[in-house]
Design an enzyme around this catalytic site. Structure first.
Site, PDB file in Angstrom:
ATOM      1  N   HIS A  18      36.472  45.349  35.807  1.00  0.00           N
ATOM      2  CA  HIS A  18      36.617  44.426  36.765  1.00  0.00           C
ATOM      3  C   HIS A  18      37.799  44.131  37.313  1.00  0.00           C
ATOM      4  O   HIS A  18      38.239  44.439  38.658  1.00  0.00           O
ATOM      5  CB  HIS A  18      35.722  43.001  36.621  1.00  0.00           C
ATOM      6  CG  HIS A  18      35.636  42.073  37.738  1.00  0.00           C
ATOM      7  ND1 HIS A  18      34.589  42.173  38.694  1.00  0.00           N
ATOM      8  CD2 HIS A  18      36.210  41.310  38.210  1.00  0.00           C
ATOM      9  CE1 HIS A  18      34.517  41.306  39.320  1.00  0.00           C
ATOM     10  NE2 HIS A  18      35.631  40.701  39.268  1.00  0.00           N
ATOM     11  N   GLU A  19      38.667  43.455  36.469  1.00  0.00           N
ATOM     12  CA  GLU A  19      39.925  43.125  36.794  1.00  0.00           C
ATOM     13  C   GLU A  19      40.836  44.215  36.986  1.00  0.00           C
ATOM     14  O   GLU A  19      41.796  44.285  37.749  1.00  0.00           O
ATOM     15  CB  GLU A  19      40.551  42.230  35.484  1.00  0.00           C
ATOM     16  CG  GLU A  19      39.814  41.000  35.301  1.00  0.00           C
ATOM     17  CD  GLU A  19      39.668  40.195  36.514  1.00  0.00           C
ATOM     18  OE1 GLU A  19      40.660  40.010  37.294  1.00  0.00           O
ATOM     19  OE2 GLU A  19      38.751  39.316  36.804  1.00  0.00           O
ATOM     20  N   HIS A  22      40.356  45.426  40.576  1.00  0.00           N
ATOM     21  CA  HIS A  22      41.206  44.342  41.542  1.00  0.00           C
ATOM     22  C   HIS A  22      42.722  44.884  41.594  1.00  0.00           C
ATOM     23  O   HIS A  22      43.118  45.014  42.717  1.00  0.00           O
ATOM     24  CB  HIS A  22      41.144  43.074  40.962  1.00  0.00           C
ATOM     25  CG  HIS A  22      39.790  42.247  41.243  1.00  0.00           C
ATOM     26  ND1 HIS A  22      39.167  42.612  42.435  1.00  0.00           N
ATOM     27  CD2 HIS A  22      39.286  41.346  40.474  1.00  0.00           C
ATOM     28  CE1 HIS A  22      38.064  41.467  42.589  1.00  0.00           C
ATOM     29  NE2 HIS A  22      38.038  40.952  41.320  1.00  0.00           N
TER      30      HIS A  22
END
Length: 220
Positions: A18-19, A22
């Site tokens: 997820h990170e 980003h």
């Protein structure tokens, strides 16, 4: 115990992907801040937040042990820092960067469903790994869907702003910055028969995706 270990590993993978997504999206859109900060890495430690990640970790384990669907795993990883001045279109690009995280989680869930189908055959020598891929599907869908809720500080808040006209986006941003965390708290707090309102929203969506990606595999 084995299922709990699978959940923990799946949790680590989910927040790392997820990170990293980003950071990857920000870098591709012209902002190298996250890359220079080492956030493009798939090393989970790079994305670990002592408070937020530990809280999420604890709630994931608690839900698994108690089998209580009313417990919504809530927490956060170390925020990926974005410098909007490096973006050509801060509002639009900011929304795309925010979408990258949940999008990566959903893509990983889809890929994992392929492996689940392969390993869920009882005659497969890797049958034990079926529970691991089920855990990956479950946590990535949960994390992705939860973050799409259009409230700050979730990714959905910035995605919403990117879809609104400029004036409405400014008004919504001001409102969400003031009250978003309060609204989110009340959504998470178990107020409806011991179940959180957000659970009533997310659970049917989660079950829908599970029925598609992992039909007939209630492994955990």
């Amino acid at each position: 115990m084995l299922n709990l270990i699978f959940l923990i590993l799946a949790f680590v993978i989910a927040i790392t992907i997820h990170e990293s997504a980003h950071a990857w999206a920000a870098d591709k859109l012209g902002d190298p801040t996250a890359r220079l900060d080492g956030r493009l890495s798939l090393n989970p430690i790079k994305h670990y937040d002592p408070i937020g990640t530990s809280l999420l970790f604890f709630l994931v384990i608690l839900r698994a042990i108690t089998q209580n669907p009313g417990i919504i795993p809530f927490g956060w990883a170390k925020p990926v820092v974005i410098d909007p001045y490096n973006l050509k279109n801060p509002k639009k690009d900011g929304a795309l960067i925010s979408l990258a995280g949940p999008g990566a989680n959903l893509i990983l869930a889809i890929i994992s469903s392929i492996f689940l189908r392969i390993f869920s055959n009882p005659f497969s020598p890797f049958y034990v790994l079926a529970g691991f891929f089920y855990s990956i599907i479950l946590l990535n869908i949960a994390l992705g869907v939860f973050n799409l809720i259009p409230i700050h500080p979730l990714d959905g808040g910035k995605i919403l702003l990117g879809l609104l006209p400029d004036k409405e986006a400014r008004d919504a941003d001001l409102f969400l910055r003031r009250y978003g965390i309060i609204i989110l708290f009340f959504l998470i707090f178990p107020t409806i028969g011991g179940v959180s309102p957000i659970s009533l929203i997310i659970s049917p969506i989660l079950q829908f995706f599970i029925s598609i990606l992992a039909p007939g595999n209630p492994i955990i």
